[in-house]
Design a protein around this motif. Structure first.
Motif, PDB file in Angstrom:
ATOM      1  N   ASN A 165      85.311  23.449  48.350  1.00 22.30           N
ATOM      2  CA  ASN A 165      85.965  22.990  49.571  1.00 22.30           C
ATOM      3  C   ASN A 165      87.090  23.954  49.931  1.00 22.30           C
ATOM      4  N   ASP A 166      87.771  23.669  51.019  1.00 23.09           N
ATOM      5  CA  ASP A 166      88.777  24.609  51.537  1.00 23.09           C
ATOM      6  C   ASP A 166      89.997  24.735  50.639  1.00 23.09           C
ATOM      7  N   ALA A 167      90.195  23.771  49.727  1.00 26.89           N
ATOM      8  CA  ALA A 167      91.372  23.822  48.866  1.00 26.89           C
ATOM      9  C   ALA A 167      91.191  24.776  47.688  1.00 26.89           C
ATOM     10  N   VAL A 168      89.985  25.331  47.523  1.00 28.60           N
ATOM     11  CA  VAL A 168      89.733  26.288  46.444  1.00 28.60           C
ATOM     12  C   VAL A 168      90.009  27.703  46.954  1.00 28.60           C
ATOM     13  N   PRO A 169      90.834  28.492  46.259  1.00 33.06           N
ATOM     14  CA  PRO A 169      91.111  29.871  46.706  1.00 33.06           C
ATOM     15  C   PRO A 169      89.891  30.761  46.478  1.00 33.06           C
ATOM     16  N   THR A 170      89.350  31.321  47.550  1.00 37.95           N
ATOM     17  CA  THR A 170      88.160  32.174  47.454  1.00 37.95           C
ATOM     18  C   THR A 170      88.337  33.423  48.306  1.00 37.95           C
ATOM     19  N   HIS A 171      87.465  34.398  48.080  1.00 38.37           N
ATOM     20  CA  HIS A 171      87.426  35.598  48.918  1.00 38.37           C
ATOM     21  C   HIS A 171      86.020  36.186  48.837  1.00 38.37           C
ATOM     22  N   ASN A 173      83.619  39.229  47.949  1.00 43.80           N
ATOM     23  CA  ASN A 173      83.631  40.453  47.159  1.00 43.80           C
ATOM     24  C   ASN A 173      82.902  41.569  47.920  1.00 43.80           C
ATOM     25  N   PRO A 174      82.892  42.801  47.395  1.00 42.80           N
ATOM     26  CA  PRO A 174      82.247  43.905  48.131  1.00 42.80           C
ATOM     27  C   PRO A 174      80.779  43.672  48.450  1.00 42.80           C
ATOM     28  N   ASP A 175      80.110  42.798  47.698  1.00 42.31           N
ATOM     29  CA  ASP A 175      78.698  42.500  47.959  1.00 42.31           C
ATOM     30  C   ASP A 175      78.507  41.389  48.978  1.00 42.31           C
ATOM     31  N   GLY A 176      79.622  40.867  49.502  1.00 43.99           N
ATOM     32  CA  GLY A 176      79.532  39.809  50.497  1.00 43.99           C
ATOM     33  C   GLY A 176      79.407  38.416  49.922  1.00 43.99           C
ATOM     34  N   LEU A 177      79.524  38.279  48.596  1.00 44.75           N
ATOM     35  CA  LEU A 177      79.422  36.963  47.970  1.00 44.75           C
ATOM     36  C   LEU A 177      80.806  36.318  47.879  1.00 44.75           C
ATOM     37  N   THR A 178      80.835  35.008  48.020  1.00 48.79           N
ATOM     38  CA  THR A 178      82.088  34.264  47.899  1.00 48.79           C
ATOM     39  C   THR A 178      82.404  34.045  46.429  1.00 48.79           C
ATOM     40  N   THR A 179      83.578  34.467  46.001  1.00 50.08           N
ATOM     41  CA  THR A 179      84.007  34.304  44.616  1.00 50.08           C
ATOM     42  C   THR A 179      85.421  33.749  44.591  1.00 50.08           C
ATOM     43  N   LEU A 180      85.842  33.307  43.415  1.00 55.49           N
ATOM     44  CA  LEU A 180      87.192  32.776  43.269  1.00 55.49           C
ATOM     45  C   LEU A 180      88.223  33.876  43.478  1.00 55.49           C
ATOM     46  N   ASP A 181      89.312  33.522  44.126  1.00 53.69           N
ATOM     47  CA  ASP A 181      90.407  34.469  44.349  1.00 53.69           C
ATOM     48  C   ASP A 181      91.589  34.050  43.483  1.00 53.69           C
ATOM     49  N   VAL A 182      91.401  34.147  42.162  1.00 57.88           N
ATOM     50  CA  VAL A 182      92.454  33.780  41.216  1.00 57.88           C
ATOM     51  C   VAL A 182      92.557  34.864  40.154  1.00 57.88           C
ATOM     52  N   GLN A 183      93.713  34.915  39.489  1.00 60.37           N
ATOM     53  CA  GLN A 183      94.018  35.975  38.542  1.00 60.37           C
ATOM     54  C   GLN A 183      94.026  35.422  37.120  1.00 60.37           C
ATOM     55  N   PHE A 184      92.939  35.648  36.376  1.00 65.92           N
ATOM     56  CA  PHE A 184      92.889  35.221  34.977  1.00 65.92           C
ATOM     57  C   PHE A 184      93.430  36.349  34.104  1.00 65.92           C
ATOM     58  N   VAL A 211      97.520  29.476  36.877  1.00 65.73           N
ATOM     59  CA  VAL A 211      96.609  30.499  37.378  1.00 65.73           C
ATOM     60  C   VAL A 211      97.019  30.828  38.811  1.00 65.73           C
ATOM     61  N   ALA A 212      97.287  32.090  39.090  1.00 66.96           N
ATOM     62  CA  ALA A 212      97.787  32.506  40.401  1.00 66.96           C
ATOM     63  C   ALA A 212      96.648  32.991  41.290  1.00 66.96           C
ATOM     64  N   SER A 213      96.785  32.726  42.582  1.00 71.67           N
ATOM     65  CA  SER A 213      95.790  33.203  43.544  1.00 71.67           C
ATOM     66  C   SER A 213      96.026  34.657  43.930  1.00 71.67           C
ATOM     67  N   LYS A 214      97.264  35.122  43.795  1.00 72.79           N
ATOM     68  CA  LYS A 214      97.613  36.503  44.137  1.00 72.79           C
ATOM     69  C   LYS A 214      98.646  37.010  43.137  1.00 72.79           C
ATOM     70  N   PRO A 215      98.778  38.331  43.006  1.00 78.43           N
ATOM     71  CA  PRO A 215      99.829  38.872  42.134  1.00 78.43           C
ATOM     72  C   PRO A 215     101.215  38.468  42.622  1.00 78.43           C
ATOM     73  N   ALA A 216     102.173  38.468  41.706  1.00 76.46           N
ATOM     74  CA  ALA A 216     103.544  38.109  42.052  1.00 76.46           C
ATOM     75  C   ALA A 216     104.074  39.026  43.146  1.00 76.46           C
ATOM     76  N   GLY A 217     104.762  38.430  44.095  1.00 74.35           N
ATOM     77  CA  GLY A 217     105.361  39.195  45.181  1.00 74.35           C
ATOM     78  C   GLY A 217     104.526  39.249  46.436  1.00 74.35           C
ATOM     79  N   GLU A 218     103.213  38.933  46.341  1.00 76.79           N
ATOM     80  CA  GLU A 218     102.369  38.954  47.531  1.00 76.79           C
ATOM     81  C   GLU A 218     102.514  37.658  48.319  1.00 76.79           C
ATOM     82  N   GLY A 220     101.726  34.374  50.374  1.00 81.96           N
ATOM     83  CA  GLY A 220     100.683  33.361  50.263  1.00 81.96           C
ATOM     84  C   GLY A 220     100.257  33.069  48.836  1.00 81.96           C
ATOM     85  N   ARG A 221     101.017  33.518  47.869  1.00 80.21           N
ATOM     86  CA  ARG A 221     100.675  33.285  46.464  1.00 80.21           C
ATOM     87  C   ARG A 221     100.802  31.805  46.113  1.00 80.21           C
TER      88      ARG A 221
END
Length: 512
Positions: A165-171, A173-184, A211-218, A220-221
């Protein structure tokens, strides 16, 4: 009016099957015994007496018993399948299905069949119950999940995202597939965890924190706690819940940024203090008594520990912002430890601990940044000293493990329960007991794991409460990664890039 016959239950087939096979076995055995008796009477020189008939009857009974026992073994898989189907259909059946994970079930090869029955029931059973009940109000499950403010994601057995759903951080990838946008950064990614579960278990659960969606300082994190559940064989084997904890965790992140700024300003004065202490000890050598020398030693240990805290804070901030870059050279674990050897022995003696270091000289050379790797040594040994009992022993050893050299730091101290071990490498984590008894920041292990994984290695902890702990980390053997390092002028990025060519989002998967 013609009476309507109720539908037969699934388990009723089992009763009919048992009666039919019992009747067939008895009849066939009776025919076989009678045929043998007839042949003996016609062609054999046998007198027909009461003993002859008693022997024939005994043979018949024993043969029937053996055949019925064999029939029970042969029919056992069919009984398990019928029991599983009956239970999956919601019948009130006297047949109780066995656990598909039992050794006996696996041995006869029935486990995949029962797993399939249970998974089909899990996928369709709930929907069937709702459809069959006129009192249940129908609703659109997918629509409800899409509207939820809590993130819901589902993955297939290959770790591919199949619903969110929309509450999951996604983006994309270069292949056009939707993947998680989180930093493990310091833990296994969901995708890697799914692969482990597929190979090792039927059901599992795992929790990730901070678990962060973006690196520190960016901009919309956001910060999340993630809880995932795995069920082998289901159409969506993994369901993960994303709970946003930004309001709770962001103030701590901001505090770390401020502390990092303050630590940077303190680094200069601490360096000056350490320099003056070393100079004073050298100049006063032989002119001060043992008690005064011990006071200087304690001052040096405290100054060095404060310097290590400052380094940890600064490196943690760099790690969060992905500015922690290391330049790898060919070196040895002995040379790396040599950078801090005197300081470690001084800390051990000032705390009345025995530090034993055994790093074989014939170990292969490794690819490492000496300054960063020595910081890992220092953090692990310092922790082992702090959490050991007075007079306790701490040992440091190393050995070859595949393409890596593994270093282990072992203590015989207070140890830790499993729930503490599971959270050790999370930033700021400190158990309730350690907060009360031992000073620290809670980021030493976090940044140590980050440094090791930035080298392409791994780190783990093993502990038994009341007996002690062992922390191990690996660094790649230089010969195994020399080509990659040479192509990048000694930079570590060749060791921490994923197969698609981007900066890896899960350092826990790193291998040289």
């Amino acid at each position: 009016m013609e009476k309507v016959k109720p539908p037969e239950s699934i388990h009723s087939y089992w009763n009919r099957h048992k009666k039919r096979t019992f009747f067939i076995v008895i009849c066939m055995q009776l025919i076989l015994v009678l045929a043998i008796v007839l042949l003996l009477l016609v062609f054999g020189d046998i007198s027909v007496t009461i003993h002859f008939w008693l022997a024939s009857a005994a043979v018949f009974v024993v043969a029937c018993a053996i055949n019925l026992l064999l029939l029970k073994v042969i029919n056992a898989p069919l009984r398990e399948i019928i029991a599983a189907l009956s239970r999956a259909s919601g019948e009130r059946s006297p047949l109780l299905p066995s656990n598909p994970n039992q050794k006996s079930i696996e041995r006869i090869g029935l486990k995949p069949v029962l797993d399939m029955v249970h998974s089909l029931a899990a996928d369709g059973g709930e929907e069937k119950k709702q459809d069959d009940s006129p009192e249940t109000t129908s609703y659109n499950t997918e629509e409800s999940l899409l509207r939820s403010s809590t993130g819901i994601a589902m993955f297939d057995a290959d770790g591919k995202l199949i619903f969110h759903n929309d509450a999951v951080p996604t983006h994309k990838n270069p292949d056009g597939l939707t993947t998680l946008d989180v930093q493990f950064y310091t833990d296994t990614s969901i995708e890697a965890w799914i692969q482990e579960c597929e190979q090792k278990t039927v059901h599992a659960e795992k929790t990730w924190v901070r678990v962060a969606s973006k690196p520190a300082g960016e901009e919309g994190r956001k910060l999340y706690d993630i809880v995932a559940s795995y069920q082998k064989g289901a159409s969506a084997p993994v369901v993960a819940v994303f709970v946003e904890k930004s309001p709770e965790y962001t103030p701590e992140e901001d505090d770390l940024n401020f502390i990092a700024f303050a630590a940077h300003e303190l680094r200069g004065p601490i360096t000056v203090i350490r320099g003056y202490l070393d100079t004073l000890v050298d100049e006063l050598d032989g002119e001060i008594d043992p008690e005064q020398r011990e006071l200087f030693d304690r001052l040096i240990v405290s100054a060095n520990r404060l310097a290590s805290y400052i380094n940890n804070i600064l490196n943690s901030a760099r790690y969060d912002q992905r500015h922690l870059s290391v330049n790898l050279i060919e070196t040895t674990v002995g040379d790396i430890y040599g950078i801090i050897a005197d300081d470690m022995q001084l800390r051990a003696s000032s705390q009345h601990r025995l530090l034993s270091v055994d790093l074989p000289v014939d170990l292969p050379t490794i690819a490492a940044d000496p300054g960063s790797a020595s910081e890992v040594f220092g953090n692990l040994i310092d922790n082992a000293l702090k959490y050991s009992n007075e007079g306790g022993a701490v040992s440091v050893t190393a050995e070859v493990q595949g393409n890596f050299v593994e270093v282990s730091v072992k203590d015989n101290g207070i140890g830790m329960p499993p729930n503490v071990v599971a959270n050790l490498f999370h930033k700021f984590y400190r158990s309730h007991r350690s907060r009360e008894t031992v000073a620290g920041t809670g980021i030493g292990l976090y940044i140590s794991k980050g440094i090791v994984e930035s080298h392409g290695g791994t780190m783990e902890a093993r502990s038994i409460e009341g007996e002690g702990s062992t922390f191990s980390f690996t660094l790649p053997i230089y010969a195994s990664v020399a080509d990659k390092i040479a192509k990048n002028d000694g930079n570590n990025q060749a060791l921490i890039r994923n197969h698609s060519g981007g900066w890896i989002r899960n350092h826990g998967q790193l291998r040289g």
